[in-house]
Design a protein around this motif. Structure first.
Motif, PDB file in Angstrom:
ATOM      1  N   MET A  35      76.170 -27.683 -45.063  1.00  0.00           N
ATOM      2  CA  MET A  35      75.091 -27.273 -45.960  1.00  0.00           C
ATOM      3  C   MET A  35      75.653 -26.486 -47.146  1.00  0.00           C
ATOM      4  N   SER A  36      76.640 -27.043 -47.809  1.00  0.00           N
ATOM      5  CA  SER A  36      77.299 -26.337 -48.911  1.00  0.00           C
ATOM      6  C   SER A  36      76.360 -26.086 -50.087  1.00  0.00           C
ATOM      7  N   ASP A  37      75.300 -26.864 -50.202  1.00  0.00           N
ATOM      8  CA  ASP A  37      74.301 -26.658 -51.259  1.00  0.00           C
ATOM      9  C   ASP A  37      73.046 -25.967 -50.728  1.00  0.00           C
ATOM     10  N   GLY A  38      73.146 -25.316 -49.578  1.00  0.00           N
ATOM     11  CA  GLY A  38      72.000 -24.647 -48.976  1.00  0.00           C
ATOM     12  C   GLY A  38      71.207 -25.618 -48.131  1.00  0.00           C
ATOM     13  N   GLY A  39      70.090 -25.158 -47.632  1.00  0.00           N
ATOM     14  CA  GLY A  39      69.240 -26.002 -46.803  1.00  0.00           C
ATOM     15  C   GLY A  39      68.326 -25.163 -45.942  1.00  0.00           C
ATOM     16  N   CYS A  40      67.767 -25.804 -44.953  1.00  0.00           N
ATOM     17  CA  CYS A  40      66.775 -25.134 -44.113  1.00  0.00           C
ATOM     18  C   CYS A  40      66.932 -25.582 -42.667  1.00  0.00           C
ATOM     19  N   LEU A  41      66.957 -24.627 -41.761  1.00  0.00           N
ATOM     20  CA  LEU A  41      67.050 -24.872 -40.324  1.00  0.00           C
ATOM     21  C   LEU A  41      65.708 -24.528 -39.690  1.00  0.00           C
ATOM     22  N   LEU A  42      65.247 -25.387 -38.803  1.00  0.00           N
ATOM     23  CA  LEU A  42      63.955 -25.180 -38.154  1.00  0.00           C
ATOM     24  C   LEU A  42      64.098 -25.238 -36.636  1.00  0.00           C
ATOM     25  N   LYS A  80      74.324 -18.009 -48.292  1.00  0.00           N
ATOM     26  CA  LYS A  80      74.810 -19.366 -48.570  1.00  0.00           C
ATOM     27  C   LYS A  80      73.658 -20.306 -48.962  1.00  0.00           C
ATOM     28  N   GLY A  81      72.469 -19.735 -49.139  1.00  0.00           N
ATOM     29  CA  GLY A  81      71.323 -20.545 -49.508  1.00  0.00           C
ATOM     30  C   GLY A  81      70.712 -21.302 -48.344  1.00  0.00           C
ATOM     31  N   ILE A  82      71.050 -20.902 -47.118  1.00  0.00           N
ATOM     32  CA  ILE A  82      70.513 -21.555 -45.928  1.00  0.00           C
ATOM     33  C   ILE A  82      69.381 -20.701 -45.371  1.00  0.00           C
ATOM     34  N   ARG A  83      68.230 -21.329 -45.240  1.00  0.00           N
ATOM     35  CA  ARG A  83      67.042 -20.643 -44.724  1.00  0.00           C
ATOM     36  C   ARG A  83      66.816 -21.048 -43.275  1.00  0.00           C
ATOM     37  N   ALA A  84      66.067 -20.232 -42.537  1.00  0.00           N
ATOM     38  CA  ALA A  84      65.755 -20.524 -41.140  1.00  0.00           C
ATOM     39  C   ALA A  84      64.331 -20.101 -40.831  1.00  0.00           C
TER      40      ALA A  84
END
Length: 155
Positions: A35-42, A80-84
């Motif tokens: 997820m080098s460009d960020g993202g979202c974990l659910l 890192k722009g990763i949301r959860a």
């Protein structure tokens, strides 16, 4: 799963934690480098983490641990722009739910008592998930979001 929380074995608790909580942490660790460009974990939780729900038993404390882990993942990976997020639907007839004692009674009771007087569907959960992973949800992270017809309002 079917007995009292205080009677759970160490092995039973460890298995429930591994399947329902640590699996999310493993997934987050494996997804992070992708997820080098960020993202979202659910992940999926249930309000039995906050309130005692008859027959939910050991899964209540396990889901509470999952919700806490979700907040920590959001804080640790946020730079890192990763949301959860943890999505908390009302009861839905799924394969996983079939292991809960008297789940059919819980479904009937929920449909009769939730403010909207209807159960949520898998499509309702999917709609929330689609919003959270979209650009519209890009500034939201670390949340436990109910999609339960108002069930979380009841004490």
């Amino acid at each position: 799963m079917h007995g009292r929380v205080v009677d759970s074995s160490a092995e039973g608790l460890a298995l429930a934690m591994d399947v329902s909580c640590h699996s999310f942490l493993r997934m987050a660790r494996l997804a992070e480098p992708l997820m080098s460009d960020g993202g979202c974990l659910l992940c999926v939780t249930f309000y039995g983490s906050e309130r005692v729900v008859e027959h939910y038993n050991l899964m209540g404390p396990v889901k509470a641990a999952l919700e806490s882990a979700t907040r920590y993942v959001a804080a640790e990976l946020g730079p890192k722009g990763i949301r959860a997020h943890a999505i908390s639907p009302g009861p839905i007839a799924t394969r996983a739910a079939s292991g809960i004692d008297r789940f059919d009674e819980l479904l009937e009771r929920a449909a009769a008592t939730v403010p909207q007087h209807q159960l949520v569907t898998i499509e309702d959960v999917g709609g929330l998930a689609a919003f959270l992973v979209s650009d519209a949800g890009r500034h939201i992270t670390g949340t436990i979001i109910p999609v339960d017809g108002g069930q979380h309002l009841l004490g």
